[in-house]
Design a protein around this motif. Structure first.
Motif, PDB file in Angstrom:
ATOM      1  N   UNK A  20       0.828  -1.204   0.000  1.00 14.63           N
ATOM      2  CA  UNK A  20       0.000   0.000   0.000  1.00 14.63           C
ATOM      3  C   UNK A  20       0.870   1.264   0.000  1.00 14.63           C
ATOM      4  N   UNK A  21       1.909   1.259   0.823  1.00 18.04           N
ATOM      5  CA  UNK A  21       2.815   2.405   0.873  1.00 18.04           C
ATOM      6  C   UNK A  21       3.486   2.635  -0.477  1.00 18.04           C
ATOM      7  N   UNK A  22       3.894   1.562  -1.127  1.00 21.54           N
ATOM      8  CA  UNK A  22       4.555   1.684  -2.428  1.00 21.54           C
ATOM      9  C   UNK A  22       3.584   2.215  -3.470  1.00 21.54           C
ATOM     10  N   UNK A  23       2.369   1.676  -3.509  1.00 22.42           N
ATOM     11  CA  UNK A  23       1.386   2.163  -4.489  1.00 22.42           C
ATOM     12  C   UNK A  23       1.020   3.624  -4.254  1.00 22.42           C
ATOM     13  N   UNK A  24       0.869   4.009  -2.996  1.00 20.04           N
ATOM     14  CA  UNK A  24       0.568   5.418  -2.688  1.00 20.04           C
ATOM     15  C   UNK A  24       1.717   6.319  -3.111  1.00 20.04           C
ATOM     16  N   UNK A  25       2.941   5.886  -2.853  1.00 21.01           N
ATOM     17  CA  UNK A  25       4.121   6.651  -3.250  1.00 21.01           C
ATOM     18  C   UNK A  25       4.175   6.789  -4.771  1.00 21.01           C
ATOM     19  N   UNK A  26       3.947   5.683  -5.477  1.00 24.17           N
ATOM     20  CA  UNK A  26       3.957   5.740  -6.935  1.00 24.17           C
ATOM     21  C   UNK A  26       2.895   6.708  -7.454  1.00 24.17           C
ATOM     22  N   UNK A  27       1.719   6.686  -6.853  1.00 30.11           N
ATOM     23  CA  UNK A  27       0.661   7.608  -7.271  1.00 30.11           C
ATOM     24  C   UNK A  27       1.109   9.055  -7.070  1.00 30.11           C
ATOM     25  N   UNK A  41       1.183  -8.009 -10.871  1.00 28.35           N
ATOM     26  CA  UNK A  41       1.671  -8.675 -12.080  1.00 28.35           C
ATOM     27  C   UNK A  41       2.957  -7.992 -12.554  1.00 28.35           C
ATOM     28  N   UNK A  42       2.954  -6.684 -12.612  1.00 32.45           N
ATOM     29  CA  UNK A  42       4.126  -5.945 -13.107  1.00 32.45           C
ATOM     30  C   UNK A  42       5.362  -6.209 -12.254  1.00 32.45           C
ATOM     31  N   UNK A  43       5.186  -6.466 -10.984  1.00 33.16           N
ATOM     32  CA  UNK A  43       6.318  -6.728 -10.095  1.00 33.16           C
ATOM     33  C   UNK A  43       7.083  -7.983 -10.502  1.00 33.16           C
ATOM     34  N   UNK A  44       6.464  -8.848 -11.286  1.00 25.60           N
ATOM     35  CA  UNK A  44       7.100 -10.101 -11.699  1.00 25.60           C
ATOM     36  C   UNK A  44       7.716 -10.003 -13.100  1.00 25.60           C
ATOM     37  N   UNK A  45       7.638  -8.830 -13.705  1.00 28.89           N
ATOM     38  CA  UNK A  45       8.157  -8.633 -15.059  1.00 28.89           C
ATOM     39  C   UNK A  45       9.529  -7.962 -14.966  1.00 28.89           C
ATOM     40  N   UNK A  46      10.490  -8.522 -15.681  1.00 27.82           N
ATOM     41  CA  UNK A  46      11.826  -7.927 -15.702  1.00 27.82           C
ATOM     42  C   UNK A  46      12.092  -7.325 -17.078  1.00 27.82           C
ATOM     43  N   UNK A  74       0.131  -2.620 -20.830  1.00 31.91           N
ATOM     44  CA  UNK A  74       0.708  -2.274 -22.134  1.00 31.91           C
ATOM     45  C   UNK A  74       0.106  -0.967 -22.656  1.00 31.91           C
ATOM     46  N   UNK A  75      -1.205  -0.827 -22.520  1.00 35.41           N
ATOM     47  CA  UNK A  75      -1.876   0.393 -22.999  1.00 35.41           C
ATOM     48  C   UNK A  75      -1.426   1.641 -22.242  1.00 35.41           C
ATOM     49  N   UNK A  76      -1.025   1.479 -20.988  1.00 33.18           N
ATOM     50  CA  UNK A  76      -0.576   2.634 -20.202  1.00 33.18           C
ATOM     51  C   UNK A  76       0.949   2.790 -20.223  1.00 33.18           C
ATOM     52  N   UNK A  77       1.624   1.954 -21.008  1.00 32.68           N
ATOM     53  CA  UNK A  77       3.055   2.134 -21.245  1.00 32.68           C
ATOM     54  C   UNK A  77       3.996   1.534 -20.224  1.00 32.68           C
ATOM     55  N   UNK A  78       3.510   0.637 -19.375  1.00 30.23           N
ATOM     56  CA  UNK A  78       4.372   0.032 -18.358  1.00 30.23           C
ATOM     57  C   UNK A  78       5.104  -1.210 -18.856  1.00 30.23           C
ATOM     58  N   UNK A  95       9.355  -5.021 -19.205  1.00 29.77           N
ATOM     59  CA  UNK A  95       9.111  -3.649 -18.770  1.00 29.77           C
ATOM     60  C   UNK A  95       9.463  -2.677 -19.884  1.00 29.77           C
ATOM     61  N   UNK A  96       8.587  -1.724 -20.109  1.00 28.52           N
ATOM     62  CA  UNK A  96       8.859  -0.625 -21.023  1.00 28.52           C
ATOM     63  C   UNK A  96       9.502   0.503 -20.212  1.00 28.52           C
ATOM     64  N   UNK A  97       9.855   1.587 -20.861  1.00 28.42           N
ATOM     65  CA  UNK A  97      10.544   2.691 -20.181  1.00 28.42           C
ATOM     66  C   UNK A  97       9.756   3.192 -18.969  1.00 28.42           C
ATOM     67  N   UNK A  98       8.453   3.393 -19.131  1.00 30.27           N
ATOM     68  CA  UNK A  98       7.630   3.864 -18.009  1.00 30.27           C
ATOM     69  C   UNK A  98       7.612   2.839 -16.868  1.00 30.27           C
ATOM     70  N   UNK A  99       7.585   1.566 -17.198  1.00 30.02           N
ATOM     71  CA  UNK A  99       7.617   0.515 -16.195  1.00 30.02           C
ATOM     72  C   UNK A  99       8.945   0.481 -15.460  1.00 30.02           C
TER      73      UNK A  99
END
Length: 144
Positions: A20-27, A41-46, A74-78, A95-99
């Motif tokens: 929760x802290x990480x998601x809030x920080x990212x927001x 899901x994204x946390x498991x992508x390298x 993918x649509x949001x560029x992560x 991971x894309x650049x934004x990810x």
């Protein structure tokens, strides 16, 4: 210790707090378009990439649900889907650049949380906790 939840529940509470802290920080850092399910899901992508079937298995969700979440990311560029160099018929999710930028920022918050927990527990107990959890990983994480 009958008044305490099972140790697995205690670990889950700590993990949920960190998540929760990480998601809030990212927001707060401008990555406010990621849901909890997408983040898991994204946390498991390298950067090297992972096949969708393996990603679904690691995330413990159906291939269809994983495909939907990857499509949203993918649509949001992560993430991006690229050909698998070992099999021309297959594609990898990576991971894309934004990810990569979001992951970098998430790691910053992870380090902050580690420092806070160490301050609370003390260096010795934090090191013991880390060693104990790393030892448990050998019997709890088939992807370790």
């Amino acid at each position: 210790m009958a008044d305490q939840p099972h140790v697995a529940v205690l670990m889950f509470i700590a993990q949920r707090h960190a998540e929760r802290r990480i998601l809030d920080f990212l927001a707060d850092e401008g990555f406010d378009d990621v849901t909890l399910a997408q983040a898991r899901v994204a946390a498991r992508v390298s950067q090297d990439g992972i096949r969708l079937t393996e990603l679904a298995e690691q995330a413990q969700i159906t291939k269809q649900a994983c495909g939907e979440l990857v499509g949203q990311l993918e649509r949001t560029g992560y993430v991006e889907r690229v050909p698998d160099p070992s099999d021309a018929r297959a594609r990898l999710v990576r991971l894309a650049a934004r990810g990569r930028e979001a992951q970098h920022r998430a790691r910053e918050m992870e380090q902050r949380i580690d420092r806070e927990w160490e301050q609370h527990l003390g260096a010795k107990r934090m090191a013991e906790l880390r060693r104990s959890l790393a030892d448990l990983r050998s019997i709890t994480d088939p992807w370790a």
